[in-house]
Design a protein around this motif. Sequence first.
Motif, mmCIF file in Angstrom:
data_model
loop_
_atom_site.group_PDB
_atom_site.id
_atom_site.type_symbol
_atom_site.label_atom_id
_atom_site.label_comp_id
_atom_site.label_asym_id
_atom_site.label_seq_id
_atom_site.Cartn_x
_atom_site.Cartn_y
_atom_site.Cartn_z
ATOM 1 N N ASP A 234 37.218 46.202 62.532
ATOM 2 C CA ASP A 234 36.938 47.638 62.635
ATOM 3 C C ASP A 234 37.645 48.355 61.494
ATOM 4 O O ASP A 234 38.864 48.513 61.504
ATOM 5 N N LEU A 246 35.202 49.660 69.550
ATOM 6 C CA LEU A 246 36.276 48.966 70.265
ATOM 7 C C LEU A 246 35.919 48.751 71.732
ATOM 8 O O LEU A 246 36.180 47.679 72.297
ATOM 9 N N CYS A 249 33.291 45.920 72.007
ATOM 10 C CA CYS A 249 33.903 44.600 71.815
ATOM 11 C C CYS A 249 34.747 44.210 73.026
ATOM 12 O O CYS A 249 34.717 43.053 73.474
ATOM 13 N N PHE A 250 35.481 45.167 73.559
ATOM 14 C CA PHE A 250 36.322 44.883 74.724
ATOM 15 C C PHE A 250 35.462 44.483 75.917
ATOM 16 O O PHE A 250 35.751 43.494 76.605
ATOM 17 N N SER A 258 41.433 46.231 64.683
ATOM 18 C CA SER A 258 41.125 47.595 64.256
ATOM 19 C C SER A 258 42.148 48.104 63.253
ATOM 20 O O SER A 258 43.351 47.854 63.380
ATOM 21 N N ASP A 275 49.531 45.000 69.200
ATOM 22 C CA ASP A 275 48.525 45.432 70.163
ATOM 23 C C ASP A 275 48.480 46.959 70.159
ATOM 24 O O ASP A 275 49.491 47.618 69.886
ATOM 25 N N ILE A 301 43.639 44.936 72.235
ATOM 26 C CA ILE A 301 43.030 45.211 70.926
ATOM 27 C C ILE A 301 44.125 45.155 69.867
ATOM 28 O O ILE A 301 45.089 45.923 69.917
#
Length: 490
Positions: A234, A246, A249-250, A258, A275, A301
């Motif tokens: 990202d 995001l 994707c999650f 990202s 994270d 993430i």
Amino acid sequence: MTSLLEKISVSSSVASLNTQAAKLTLVAVAASVTTATLILGYQGSQRKRRVKQLKDDLRKSIPPPPTFDDFTDLSDSGNQHNTGSTALRLPLPAFQIHQHRQLLQDGSLVVDEELIREQLSRNITFLGEEGVEKLRNSFVVIVGAGGVGSWAASMLIRSGVGKIRIIDFDQVSLSSLNRHATAVQADVGTPKVVAMKKAFGSIAPWVEVDARVELFQEDNANELLSGNPDYVVDAIDNINTKLALLKFCFDHKIPVMSSMGAGAKADPSRVQISDISETFEDPLARAVRRKIKKMGVDTGIEVVYSTEKPHHVKLLPLDETQAQEADEYAALPDFRSRILPVLGPLPAMFGMSMATFITCKIAGWPMEPLPIKLREALYLRIHRELRVREGKLDKGIEAIALDRRDVGYVIEEIFRGKSAVSQSMDKIGLCRWKRAEPLSLQNVVVLTKSEMNRHAKLPLDADLVEVYGQEVVDYVEDRFREESEISRLR
């Protein structure tokens, strides 16, 4: 008397012999020196001759620069791969790379495995055969092809990733050239992803590059992220689009990394990987963290971010006409129309950090970024004490507007770790500045413990100029204005 004469005669004979021996020794030494000089001189001469021969051979092995006559029209050459269009042939380098390539009738290029392995030899040595094989079979999607995304993509293909998809709607501009990994002046006006695909073809022609001149949006996410990517990068600078990517994707369990804000930063020592839940002192990271938490994502993430605050830069202002029609100067509706100052190396560092992290993750190389702990215990204590003070002002309050990361941000970056009143660093804490107004990043100050106790006894409508003086009040207001400006920078 006779005995004395005999002794003198013997001594004279010995002296004569010693003199002759000394002469012989000197002659031998001189001969040795002469011989050594001749030998060394000969060796030096031979060495110079060999060096000259090597240089001559090297010069002969390098072809001359191409001239116009070196370009040959192959349209009528009878080449079995010719499709009827005009092609150009360039002089080949001395080591004859062309022998390792084969152009197929469909236009695809097959590169000899020997050449690929040689180019990836350092990666193979570091990551091992199995690790590089995983990379060559991997597929990475890069969303955003600007300063961060272009460097991430460039280093991923150089590291051995076998397939990438680059997604970006924007074109190369002159101002892109201070930070873009591959763009040159000839690319200005060309879609960024097209310019990158062209450049990657000359770096790693065996890599499959899928260039998409498109804007990532929630309604085309399924298509653009199809193909079971091993990782998504990202590199989007619009927060709403970033959040959509995001969250997608999650929800679909696609590994994603990202990039937070690389603009308006200059300190390379502040670049970190963690994270999203562990980020602090980064305005964009704070905004993403809070908004995505409302979307049901607390953690999971990975991000690259900087703990540096952009204190000394400002957005390029719009003139009167531009201000009235700001949307006309944005690339797309809802995208920023003002220019954020960017120092070229920082986006490159963000992109290369992401590429390194993803390369190691795919290859199975152990990597666990170390979270930063800067005065964490102090921030936790100050946050706890702030909650107690807020509870006294607002009965029944369960949560306050600032979290523990905001505590570190306010103390270190806004008030430089010092009391707003005395500039003391001893036993500091946080409290509301204007007691009648809600707690916020523009209504919280650093004070010492004794100053906070006195401040808590002030009437809610106290005149702070009378209490602290105009100079202190002006200083606090300057700090609040700076925080407001920082929060607007993305």
